[in-house]
Design an enzyme around this catalytic site. Structure first.
Site, PDB file in Angstrom:
ATOM      1  N   LEU A  73       0.852  -1.216   0.106  1.00  0.00           N
ATOM      2  CA  LEU A  73      -0.016  -0.076  -0.002  1.00  0.00           C
ATOM      3  C   LEU A  73       0.920   1.411   0.040  1.00  0.00           C
ATOM      4  O   LEU A  73       2.134   1.324   0.197  1.00  0.00           O
ATOM      5  CB  LEU A  73      -1.000  -0.044   1.128  1.00  0.00           C
ATOM      6  CG  LEU A  73      -1.933  -1.200   1.064  1.00  0.00           C
ATOM      7  CD1 LEU A  73      -2.538  -1.242   2.388  1.00  0.00           C
ATOM      8  CD2 LEU A  73      -2.848  -1.038   0.029  1.00  0.00           C
ATOM      9  N   PRO A  74       0.261   2.375  -0.371  1.00  0.00           N
ATOM     10  CA  PRO A  74       1.079   3.674  -0.416  1.00  0.00           C
ATOM     11  C   PRO A  74       2.116   3.765   0.917  1.00  0.00           C
ATOM     12  O   PRO A  74       3.048   4.151   0.679  1.00  0.00           O
ATOM     13  CB  PRO A  74       0.183   4.806  -0.550  1.00  0.00           C
ATOM     14  CG  PRO A  74      -1.034   3.895  -1.100  1.00  0.00           C
ATOM     15  CD  PRO A  74      -0.916   2.684  -0.763  1.00  0.00           C
TER      16      PRO A  74
ATOM     17  N   LYS B  23      14.770   0.724   4.183  1.00  0.00           N
ATOM     18  CA  LYS B  23      14.063   1.277   2.516  1.00  0.00           C
ATOM     19  C   LYS B  23      14.221   2.581   2.552  1.00  0.00           C
ATOM     20  O   LYS B  23      14.542   3.456   1.628  1.00  0.00           O
ATOM     21  CB  LYS B  23      12.820   0.449   2.527  1.00  0.00           C
ATOM     22  CG  LYS B  23      12.042   1.246   1.469  1.00  0.00           C
ATOM     23  CD  LYS B  23      12.628   0.943   0.243  1.00  0.00           C
ATOM     24  CE  LYS B  23      11.590   1.554  -0.996  1.00  0.00           C
ATOM     25  NZ  LYS B  23      12.192   1.064  -2.264  1.00  0.00           N
TER      26      LYS B  23
ATOM     27  N   LYS C 236       7.170  10.679   0.338  1.00  0.00           N
ATOM     28  CA  LYS C 236       6.829  10.331   1.576  1.00  0.00           C
ATOM     29  C   LYS C 236       8.063   9.433   2.193  1.00  0.00           C
ATOM     30  O   LYS C 236       8.462   9.661   3.095  1.00  0.00           O
ATOM     31  CB  LYS C 236       5.825   9.110   1.298  1.00  0.00           C
ATOM     32  CG  LYS C 236       5.568   8.186   2.456  1.00  0.00           C
ATOM     33  CD  LYS C 236       5.034   6.743   2.018  1.00  0.00           C
ATOM     34  CE  LYS C 236       5.942   6.328   0.947  1.00  0.00           C
ATOM     35  NZ  LYS C 236       5.784   4.903   0.487  1.00  0.00           N
TER      36      LYS C 236
END
Ligand code: NAD
Length: 296
Positions: free
Chosen positions: A69-70, A177, A246
């Protein structure tokens, strides 16, 4: 194959579609779910998989739920909030959740603590390599979590990735990440800036990128993003600008949370967020170079 047979896959987007496809082809019983049900239906039709709009049903039938998901906000929503928290309520004790999204590591640890009393084990396993490597199942996967839980889900992850790294406890995959994408975002912003300065001096951007790609300034940003997507004008990496903004923000926040001196993170986060605010989060992230360079 381990004891895991039934997989609920949530988030059938640019990355989730090919990743879930590998699992279906490997023989897992995959049930697809997406906020846009058409995406899940198209996937199910193409792979003889199942689809549902009920998170309770998805939970009841799954040994393992994978989220792609985002951000962590949507992961938390899908597990604990959507449809009155039906997903977590219907997952049986002993089941697993792997969050393969790029999410905030502190939020991931909190989510893991909330799932633990239900005996649902959370593993974070974000990926790198983009849509191209998602399609050929050669993603780099950065795995965080309890050792036994990681061992149980690893055969599933191996179907999607070429290089699997166990990087530590829950949240470590997401921290790894975010820091990788901080570097990717920084080299992208820097490559755009180098081209802008060079062009204004009279250098040809295409020649510049060819030189950089056989020189010490080379990076994924120069080799793939600038060469294949910006200079060619295709702007089709499949990675949205809002997602990059993000990730770099997560890395900058992480620096604050651990009290590390990280001036570059804050600077690049603001640069990328500025581009996102100006041209939109849904556009391909490579468009930021066009935006920055258009500013002269
Ligand atoms: P995407 O926008 O293409 O896909 C996300 C999917 O999630 C969409 O289909 C959307 O409808 C669905 N969705 C959104 N909110 C939902 C919710 N609450 N419940 C159910 N479904 C919901 O994004 P993507 O490019 O596939 O990226 C997914 C994740 O992978 C992100 O965290 C991203 O940062 C990361 N990532 C992307 C790439 C890339 O190259 N695209 C590479 C590595 C990692």
């Amino acid at each position: 194959m381990s004891d895991i047979e039934h997989i609920g896959f949530i988030g059938i987007g640019n990355m989730g579609t090919p990743m879930a496809g590998h699992l279906a082809r490997a023989g897992y019983d995959v049930t697809a779910y997406d906020l846009t049900p058409d995406r899940a239906r198209r996937f199910a039709d193409a792979h003889s998989a199942r689809t549902t709009e009920s998170l309770a049903e998805l939970g009841r039938n799954a040994d393992l739920v994978i989220t792609m998901l985002p951000s962590g906000r949507e992961v938390r929503h899908a597990l604990l909030e959507a449809q009155d928290g039906a997903l977590a309520a219907n997952l049986r004790p002993g089941s697993f959740v792997i969050d393969m999204s790029s999410a905030d590591p502190v939020g991931t640890r909190k989510l893991g603590e909330e799932l633990a009393p239900r005996r649902i084990a959370l593993v974070d396993a974000p990926v790198s390599g983009g849509v191209v490597r998602a399609k050929d199942a050669s993603l780099a996967i950065m795995i965080g979590g309890d050792v036994a839980a990681v061992a149980a889900v690893k055969p599933v992850l191996a179907r999607m990735g070429g290089k699997l790294f166990e990087v530590g406890s829950l949240g470590c995959g997401h921290a790894m990440k975010a820091l990788n994408n901080f570097l990717a975002g920084t080299s992208f912003a820097a490559a755009s800036e180098a081209v802008r300065v060079g062009r204004q001096f009279g250098l040809d951007p295409a020649v510049m990128i060819d030189v950089i790609n056989v020189s010490t300034g080379r990076s994924f940003a120069s080799d793939v993003v600038m060469k294949q997507h910006v200079l060619s004008g295709t702007f089709a990496t499949g990675f949205a600008l809002g997602l990059l903004a993000k990730d770099v923000r997560i890395a900058a926040d992480l620096a604050n949370q651990v009290g590390a001196d990280a001036p570059i993170g804050a600077l690049v986060s603001d640069l990328i967020a500025g581009a996102r605010d100006a041209i939109g989060g849904d556009v391909d992230h490579s468009r930021a170079a066009e935006y920055w360079n258009g500013k002269g």
